[in-house]
Design a protein around this motif. Structure first.
Motif, PDB file in Angstrom:
ATOM      1  N   UNK A 261       3.807   0.739   2.474  1.00  0.00           N
ATOM      2  CA  UNK A 261       4.355   0.128   1.258  1.00  0.00           C
ATOM      3  C   UNK A 261       3.867  -1.312   1.136  1.00  0.00           C
ATOM      4  N   UNK A 262       3.929  -2.062   2.213  1.00  0.00           N
ATOM      5  CA  UNK A 262       3.479  -3.457   2.163  1.00  0.00           C
ATOM      6  C   UNK A 262       2.033  -3.554   1.689  1.00  0.00           C
ATOM      7  N   UNK A 263       1.226  -2.586   2.060  1.00  0.00           N
ATOM      8  CA  UNK A 263      -0.204  -2.626   1.718  1.00  0.00           C
ATOM      9  C   UNK A 263      -0.482  -2.529   0.215  1.00  0.00           C
ATOM     10  N   UNK A 264       0.487  -2.098  -0.576  1.00  0.00           N
ATOM     11  CA  UNK A 264       0.269  -1.995  -2.028  1.00  0.00           C
ATOM     12  C   UNK A 264       0.885  -3.160  -2.798  1.00  0.00           C
ATOM     13  N   UNK A 265       1.526  -4.096  -2.083  1.00  0.00           N
ATOM     14  CA  UNK A 265       2.216  -5.192  -2.758  1.00  0.00           C
ATOM     15  C   UNK A 265       1.268  -6.319  -3.157  1.00  0.00           C
ATOM     16  N   UNK A 266       1.451  -6.849  -4.340  1.00  0.00           N
ATOM     17  CA  UNK A 266       0.647  -7.998  -4.754  1.00  0.00           C
ATOM     18  C   UNK A 266       1.166  -9.285  -4.100  1.00  0.00           C
ATOM     19  N   UNK A 267       0.406 -10.334  -4.232  1.00  0.00           N
ATOM     20  CA  UNK A 267       0.834 -11.651  -3.752  1.00  0.00           C
ATOM     21  C   UNK A 267       2.200 -11.985  -4.355  1.00  0.00           C
ATOM     22  N   UNK A 268       3.076 -12.563  -3.545  1.00  0.00           N
ATOM     23  CA  UNK A 268       4.393 -12.982  -4.019  1.00  0.00           C
ATOM     24  C   UNK A 268       5.483 -11.938  -3.887  1.00  0.00           C
ATOM     25  N   UNK A 269       5.136 -10.752  -3.371  1.00  0.00           N
ATOM     26  CA  UNK A 269       6.136  -9.689  -3.245  1.00  0.00           C
ATOM     27  C   UNK A 269       6.381  -9.349  -1.784  1.00  0.00           C
ATOM     28  N   UNK A 270       7.623  -8.949  -1.498  1.00  0.00           N
ATOM     29  CA  UNK A 270       8.015  -8.475  -0.181  1.00  0.00           C
ATOM     30  C   UNK A 270       8.749  -7.155  -0.312  1.00  0.00           C
ATOM     31  N   UNK A 271       9.169  -6.610   0.812  1.00  0.00           N
ATOM     32  CA  UNK A 271       9.895  -5.343   0.793  1.00  0.00           C
ATOM     33  C   UNK A 271      10.889  -5.313   1.951  1.00  0.00           C
ATOM     34  N   UNK A 272      11.830  -4.398   1.849  1.00  0.00           N
ATOM     35  CA  UNK A 272      12.691  -4.056   2.972  1.00  0.00           C
ATOM     36  C   UNK A 272      13.020  -2.575   2.870  1.00  0.00           C
ATOM     37  N   UNK A 273      13.172  -1.945   4.016  1.00  0.00           N
ATOM     38  CA  UNK A 273      13.530  -0.523   4.034  1.00  0.00           C
ATOM     39  C   UNK A 273      14.959  -0.342   3.566  1.00  0.00           C
ATOM     40  N   UNK A 274      15.178   0.634   2.699  1.00  0.00           N
ATOM     41  CA  UNK A 274      16.518   0.991   2.260  1.00  0.00           C
ATOM     42  C   UNK A 274      17.072   2.140   3.082  1.00  0.00           C
TER      43      UNK A 274
ATOM     44  N   UNK B 157       8.342  13.753  11.355  1.00  0.00           N
ATOM     45  CA  UNK B 157       8.028  13.391   9.980  1.00  0.00           C
ATOM     46  C   UNK B 157       9.170  12.542   9.438  1.00  0.00           C
ATOM     47  N   UNK B 158       8.846  11.554   8.615  1.00  0.00           N
ATOM     48  CA  UNK B 158       9.874  10.699   8.025  1.00  0.00           C
ATOM     49  C   UNK B 158       9.542  10.363   6.584  1.00  0.00           C
ATOM     50  N   UNK B 159      10.579  10.082   5.830  1.00  0.00           N
ATOM     51  CA  UNK B 159      10.427   9.482   4.503  1.00  0.00           C
ATOM     52  C   UNK B 159      11.253   8.205   4.491  1.00  0.00           C
ATOM     53  N   UNK B 160      10.807   7.260   3.692  1.00  0.00           N
ATOM     54  CA  UNK B 160      11.488   5.974   3.595  1.00  0.00           C
ATOM     55  C   UNK B 160      11.448   5.468   2.165  1.00  0.00           C
ATOM     56  N   UNK B 161      12.590   4.990   1.701  1.00  0.00           N
ATOM     57  CA  UNK B 161      12.667   4.280   0.423  1.00  0.00           C
ATOM     58  C   UNK B 161      12.689   2.789   0.743  1.00  0.00           C
ATOM     59  N   UNK B 162      11.953   2.032  -0.028  1.00  0.00           N
ATOM     60  CA  UNK B 162      11.902   0.587   0.180  1.00  0.00           C
ATOM     61  C   UNK B 162      12.230  -0.146  -1.113  1.00  0.00           C
ATOM     62  N   UNK B 163      12.934  -1.261  -0.973  1.00  0.00           N
ATOM     63  CA  UNK B 163      13.226  -2.136  -2.102  1.00  0.00           C
ATOM     64  C   UNK B 163      12.141  -3.213  -2.143  1.00  0.00           C
ATOM     65  N   UNK B 164      11.602  -3.459  -3.316  1.00  0.00           N
ATOM     66  CA  UNK B 164      10.572  -4.477  -3.521  1.00  0.00           C
ATOM     67  C   UNK B 164      11.213  -5.694  -4.194  1.00  0.00           C
ATOM     68  N   UNK B 165      10.793  -6.877  -3.789  1.00  0.00           N
ATOM     69  CA  UNK B 165      11.396  -8.082  -4.347  1.00  0.00           C
ATOM     70  C   UNK B 165      10.417  -9.256  -4.262  1.00  0.00           C
ATOM     71  N   UNK B 166      10.587 -10.233  -5.181  1.00  0.00           N
ATOM     72  CA  UNK B 166       9.761 -11.435  -5.109  1.00  0.00           C
ATOM     73  C   UNK B 166      10.140 -12.266  -3.863  1.00  0.00           C
ATOM     74  N   UNK B 167       9.136 -12.800  -3.209  1.00  0.00           N
ATOM     75  CA  UNK B 167       9.370 -13.653  -2.042  1.00  0.00           C
ATOM     76  C   UNK B 167       9.545 -15.076  -2.551  1.00  0.00           C
ATOM     77  N   UNK B 168      10.648 -15.692  -2.158  1.00  0.00           N
ATOM     78  CA  UNK B 168      10.898 -17.075  -2.550  1.00  0.00           C
ATOM     79  C   UNK B 168      10.907 -17.941  -1.297  1.00  0.00           C
ATOM     80  N   UNK B 169      10.379 -19.130  -1.409  1.00  0.00           N
ATOM     81  CA  UNK B 169      10.355 -20.093  -0.295  1.00  0.00           C
ATOM     82  C   UNK B 169      11.235 -21.266  -0.652  1.00  0.00           C
ATOM     83  N   UNK B 170      12.019 -21.721   0.314  1.00  0.00           N
ATOM     84  CA  UNK B 170      12.866 -22.893   0.058  1.00  0.00           C
ATOM     85  C   UNK B 170      12.164 -24.166   0.405  1.00  0.00           C
TER      86      UNK B 170
END
Length: 164
Positions: A91-104, A151-164
Protein backbone atom coordinates in the motif's frame (compact mmCIF):
# COMPACT_ATOMS: atom_id res chain seq x y z
CA UNK A 1 20.96 -25.94 26.26
CA UNK A 2 20.72 -22.16 26.33
CA UNK A 3 20.91 -20.26 23.07
CA UNK A 4 21.31 -16.54 22.48
CA UNK A 5 20.90 -14.07 19.69
CA UNK A 6 22.24 -10.53 19.39
CA UNK A 7 20.89 -7.89 17.05
CA UNK A 8 21.05 -4.16 16.55
CA UNK A 9 18.97 -1.53 14.80
CA UNK A 10 19.15 2.08 13.75
CA UNK A 11 17.20 5.03 15.11
CA UNK A 12 13.60 4.65 13.83
CA UNK A 13 12.97 8.41 14.04
CA UNK A 14 15.13 8.88 10.93
CA UNK A 15 12.74 6.87 8.74
CA UNK A 16 9.67 8.22 10.51
CA UNK A 17 10.74 11.78 9.74
CA UNK A 18 11.08 10.90 6.04
CA UNK A 19 7.53 9.55 5.66
CA UNK A 20 5.56 11.72 3.26
CA UNK A 21 8.62 13.68 2.10
CA UNK A 22 8.71 11.66 -1.13
CA UNK A 23 6.43 9.10 -2.75
CA UNK A 24 5.85 5.88 -0.84
CA UNK A 25 7.69 3.95 -3.55
CA UNK A 26 10.72 6.22 -3.33
CA UNK A 27 10.65 5.94 0.47
CA UNK A 28 10.67 2.13 0.28
CA UNK A 29 13.42 2.18 -2.34
CA UNK A 30 15.46 4.28 0.11
CA UNK A 31 14.95 1.64 2.79
CA UNK A 32 15.85 -1.12 0.32
CA UNK A 33 19.08 0.67 -0.68
CA UNK A 34 20.02 1.39 2.95
CA UNK A 35 19.73 5.17 2.60
CA UNK A 36 16.98 5.01 5.21
CA UNK A 37 17.04 2.52 8.08
CA UNK A 38 14.67 -0.45 8.12
CA UNK A 39 12.10 -0.77 10.88
CA UNK A 40 13.50 -2.11 14.17
CA UNK A 41 11.02 -5.02 14.04
CA UNK A 42 12.90 -6.30 10.98
CA UNK A 43 16.08 -6.59 13.07
CA UNK A 44 14.19 -8.10 16.00
CA UNK A 45 12.72 -10.89 13.88
CA UNK A 46 15.49 -11.04 11.27
CA UNK A 47 13.54 -10.30 8.10
CA UNK A 48 14.46 -8.04 5.20
CA UNK A 49 12.78 -6.07 2.45
CA UNK A 50 13.92 -7.80 -0.74
CA UNK A 51 11.87 -6.19 -3.52
CA UNK A 52 9.58 -3.25 -4.02
CA UNK A 53 7.73 -1.90 -7.02
CA UNK A 54 4.52 0.04 -7.50
CA UNK A 55 1.76 -1.95 -5.77
CA UNK A 56 4.05 -4.78 -4.59
CA UNK A 57 6.45 -5.44 -1.71
CA UNK A 58 8.39 -8.61 -0.81
CA UNK A 59 9.94 -9.46 2.55
CA UNK A 60 12.07 -12.54 3.29
CA UNK A 61 12.91 -14.50 6.43
CA UNK A 62 15.00 -17.55 7.22
CA UNK A 63 13.03 -19.14 10.10
CA UNK A 64 15.03 -20.05 13.19
CA UNK A 65 14.41 -21.52 16.61
CA UNK A 66 14.09 -17.99 18.00
CA UNK A 67 10.80 -17.75 16.07
CA UNK A 68 9.31 -20.88 17.68
CA UNK A 69 6.24 -21.23 19.86
CA UNK A 70 6.22 -23.83 22.67
CA UNK A 71 4.97 -26.61 20.34
CA UNK A 72 8.00 -26.54 18.04
CA UNK A 73 6.97 -24.49 15.04
CA UNK A 74 7.14 -20.81 14.04
CA UNK A 75 4.79 -18.65 16.11
CA UNK A 76 1.72 -17.24 14.34
CA UNK A 77 2.80 -13.73 15.31
CA UNK A 78 5.82 -14.08 13.02
CA UNK A 79 3.51 -15.04 10.13
CA UNK A 80 1.28 -12.06 10.96
CA UNK A 81 4.20 -9.62 11.16
CA UNK A 82 5.56 -10.70 7.78
CA UNK A 83 2.15 -10.58 6.12
CA UNK A 84 1.23 -7.22 7.69
CA UNK A 85 4.58 -5.76 6.60
CA UNK A 86 4.19 -7.00 3.01
CA UNK A 87 0.57 -5.86 2.64
CA UNK A 88 1.22 -2.50 4.33
CA UNK A 89 4.33 -1.72 2.30
CA UNK A 90 2.54 -2.70 -0.90
CA UNK A 91 0.00 0.00 0.00
CA UNK A 92 2.76 2.45 0.90
CA UNK A 93 4.32 1.88 -2.53
CA UNK A 94 1.30 3.46 -4.29
CA UNK A 95 1.12 6.58 -2.11
CA UNK A 96 2.05 9.97 -3.51
CA UNK A 97 4.27 12.46 -1.69
CA UNK A 98 2.56 13.83 1.42
CA UNK A 99 0.50 10.72 2.18
CA UNK A 100 0.80 8.07 4.87
CA UNK A 101 -1.14 4.98 5.89
CA UNK A 102 -1.99 2.80 8.84
CA UNK A 103 -3.43 -0.70 8.95
CA UNK A 104 -7.09 -0.88 9.94
CA UNK A 105 -7.29 -4.66 10.06
CA UNK A 106 -5.46 -7.84 9.19
CA UNK A 107 -7.23 -11.10 8.49
CA UNK A 108 -5.07 -14.15 8.00
CA UNK A 109 -5.33 -17.85 7.36
CA UNK A 110 -2.61 -20.29 8.39
CA UNK A 111 -2.29 -23.12 5.88
CA UNK A 112 1.00 -24.91 6.61
CA UNK A 113 3.43 -25.03 9.53
CA UNK A 114 6.82 -23.37 9.29
CA UNK A 115 10.01 -24.66 10.99
CA UNK A 116 13.76 -24.25 10.58
CA UNK A 117 13.53 -27.00 7.96
CA UNK A 118 11.20 -24.88 5.79
CA UNK A 119 14.08 -22.69 4.65
CA UNK A 120 13.75 -19.13 3.41
CA UNK A 121 10.19 -17.82 3.13
CA UNK A 122 8.85 -14.79 1.26
CA UNK A 123 5.89 -12.58 2.10
CA UNK A 124 4.59 -11.07 -1.13
CA UNK A 125 2.19 -8.16 -0.73
CA UNK A 126 0.09 -6.70 -3.51
CA UNK A 127 -2.47 -3.89 -3.66
CA UNK A 128 -5.91 -5.02 -4.73
CA UNK A 129 -7.59 -1.60 -4.68
CA UNK A 130 -6.75 1.90 -3.53
CA UNK A 131 -8.79 5.04 -3.33
CA UNK A 132 -8.39 8.42 -1.67
CA UNK A 133 -9.07 7.26 1.91
CA UNK A 134 -8.61 3.50 2.01
CA UNK A 135 -6.70 0.72 0.31
CA UNK A 136 -7.07 -3.05 0.25
CA UNK A 137 -4.05 -5.34 -0.02
CA UNK A 138 -3.30 -9.02 0.22
CA UNK A 139 -0.15 -10.90 1.11
CA UNK A 140 0.95 -14.48 0.58
CA UNK A 141 3.59 -16.26 2.64
CA UNK A 142 5.44 -18.70 0.38
CA UNK A 143 8.14 -21.27 1.00
CA UNK A 144 11.12 -21.80 -1.32
CA UNK A 145 9.00 -24.07 -3.55
CA UNK A 146 6.25 -21.41 -3.76
CA UNK A 147 3.87 -23.44 -1.58
CA UNK A 148 1.38 -21.21 0.21
CA UNK A 149 2.00 -21.19 3.98
CA UNK A 150 -0.47 -18.43 4.86
CA UNK A 151 -2.62 -15.75 3.27
CA UNK A 152 -3.78 -12.36 4.57
CA UNK A 153 -5.85 -9.38 3.58
CA UNK A 154 -5.47 -5.92 5.05
CA UNK A 155 -7.47 -2.72 4.89
CA UNK A 156 -5.47 0.46 5.31
CA UNK A 157 -6.51 4.04 6.04
CA UNK A 158 -4.75 6.68 3.93
CA UNK A 159 -4.13 10.16 5.29
CA UNK A 160 -2.10 13.32 4.65
CA UNK A 161 1.15 13.45 6.62
CA UNK A 162 1.47 16.62 8.65
CA UNK A 163 4.65 17.86 10.33
CA UNK A 164 4.65 20.07 13.39
Amino acid sequence: MTRSRTFEWKDPSVSAAAVGQESGLDFLRSVLSGRLPAAPIAATLGFTLEEVEFGRAVFALEPGEEHYNPIGSVHGGVYATLLDSAAGCAVQSVLPTGMGYTSLDLSLKFLRPMTVDTGKVRAVGTVLNHGRRTALAQAELLDSEDRLLAHATSSCMLFPVTRS
